[in-house]
Design an enzyme around this catalytic site. Structure first.
Site, short mmCIF file in Angstrom:
data_model
loop_
_atom_site.label_atom_id
_atom_site.label_comp_id
_atom_site.label_asym_id
_atom_site.label_seq_id
_atom_site.Cartn_x
_atom_site.Cartn_y
_atom_site.Cartn_z
N SER A 13 0.82 -1.21 0.00
CA SER A 13 0.00 0.00 0.00
C SER A 13 0.86 1.27 0.00
O SER A 13 0.37 2.35 -0.28
CB SER A 13 -0.90 0.02 1.24
OG SER A 13 -0.08 0.03 2.40
N CYS A 75 2.22 -6.73 1.98
CA CYS A 75 1.29 -5.92 2.78
C CYS A 75 0.36 -6.90 3.49
O CYS A 75 -0.37 -7.65 2.83
CB CYS A 75 0.52 -5.00 1.85
SG CYS A 75 -0.76 -4.03 2.64
N HIS A 188 5.21 -1.83 7.38
CA HIS A 188 5.79 -0.52 7.68
C HIS A 188 6.52 -0.50 9.03
O HIS A 188 7.44 0.28 9.23
CB HIS A 188 4.69 0.56 7.72
CG HIS A 188 4.20 1.01 6.38
ND1 HIS A 188 3.44 0.22 5.56
CD2 HIS A 188 4.37 2.19 5.71
CE1 HIS A 188 3.15 0.89 4.45
NE2 HIS A 188 3.70 2.08 4.52
N1 DGL Z 1 2.03 -2.12 4.97
C1 DGL Z 1 0.73 -2.54 5.20
C2 DGL Z 1 0.61 -3.84 5.98
O1 DGL Z 1 1.53 -4.61 6.01
C3 DGL Z 1 -0.43 -1.66 5.42
C4 DGL Z 1 -0.36 -0.27 5.86
C5 DGL Z 1 -1.63 0.45 5.46
O2 DGL Z 1 -1.76 0.74 4.27
O3 DGL Z 1 -2.46 0.70 6.34
O4 DGL Z 1 -0.40 -4.12 6.58
#
Ligand code: DGL
Length: 258
Positions: A13, A75, A188
């Site tokens: 994302s 993600c 993240h």
């Molecule tokens: N990097 C994402 C995950 O692993 C999502 C972050 C988001 O877009 O809220 O869940």
């Protein structure tokens, strides 16, 4: 038609999936990679499920049109909302998703208390509840939705007063207790690991899915006979962001080099 020289696609994302990409490059330095981050539409984790699915399908198709030979959905949120259907849509294509590393955490901290940090949407999904059910007898697992945390990483804010305040609230435990294990269930979050450690100290063990996911795409690419033949070459990495901002690409390079 993809072949041994085609790149491997990565989708997130936003910029978080770079934490997984780094691990994939470490174990397959000879492969080429294209990383696509949908920062224009981030965050996904606070969006309705149908919207996350539509964005994920569209972005996976975008990467497939670039001739990739396999894809990592780097993600947790997009994986939990869409990976099952992606596998039905592309049955012969190597597709690997990521899920919160609860299994390794329970294995390392049996009977312990384990905090799982993830987006609100990941925690709400059936896939996550099934994962919890599977391990709930083996440890005390506490899911913690962290809306707003990925935004710090999207801003490149990895060390600030605001971030500390946010993390203090999320990680607060009474009476100087501490978690035995902390699962970083959003790609993240590894980028704010130092800030998290400053608050929880050095007693907790940390877990994320970066290695497991990278090892799985390697295995799938090899099983399909699509791994790069020349293992001595140095592969390339291309970063693409949906928001087309030059400073976003700078941030991606900065995170990659961290
Ligand atoms: N990097 C994402 C995950 O692993 C999502 C972050 C988001 O877009 O809220 O869940």
């Amino acid at each position: 038609m993809a072949d041994k020289n085609s790149p491997i696609g990565f989708f997130d994302s936003g910029v978080g999936g770079i934490s997984v990409l780094k691990e994939a490059v470490r174990i397959m330095p000879y492969e080429d990679f294209i990383f696509f981050g949908d920062s224009k539409n981030a965050p996904y984790g606070t969006k309705p499920r149908e919207e996350i699915r539509a964005l994920t399908f569209k972005n996976v198709e975008f990467l497939m049109d670039m001739g990739i030979k396999g894809i990592v959905i780097a993600c947790n949120t997009a994986t939990s909302a869409a990976v099952k259907d992606l596998r039905i849509m592309y049955p012969d294509f190597p597709i690997v998703g990521i899920e919160p590393a609860i299994k390794p955490a329970v294995t390392e901290c049996p009977g312990g208390n384990i905090l799982v940090m993830a987006t609100p949407m990941t925690i709400k999904q059936e896939k996550f509840q099934l994962l919890l059910d599977k391990f709930k007898e083996e440890a005390d697992i506490v899911p913690m939705a962290c809306p707003g945390l990925m935004e710090f990483v999207e801003r490149g804010e990895l060390d600030s007063e605001e971030l500390n305040k946010y993390l203090e609230q999320v990680l607060f435990m009474p009476d100087n207790e501490c978690y035995d294990g902390i699962v970083l269930g959003c790609t993240h979050y590894p980028f704010v690991l130092d800030a998290i450690k400053r608050i929880v100290g050095d007693k907790s063990k940390f877990f994320d899915g970066a290695y497991g996911t990278s090892a799985e795409i390697k295995r799938r690419i090899e099983a399909a006979g699509l791994d790069q033949a020349d293992k001595d070459r140095k592969g390339s990495i291309s970063f693409i962001s949906s928001d087309n901002r030059a400073d976003r690409i700078d941030l991606m390079n900065m995170l990659y080099k961290r």
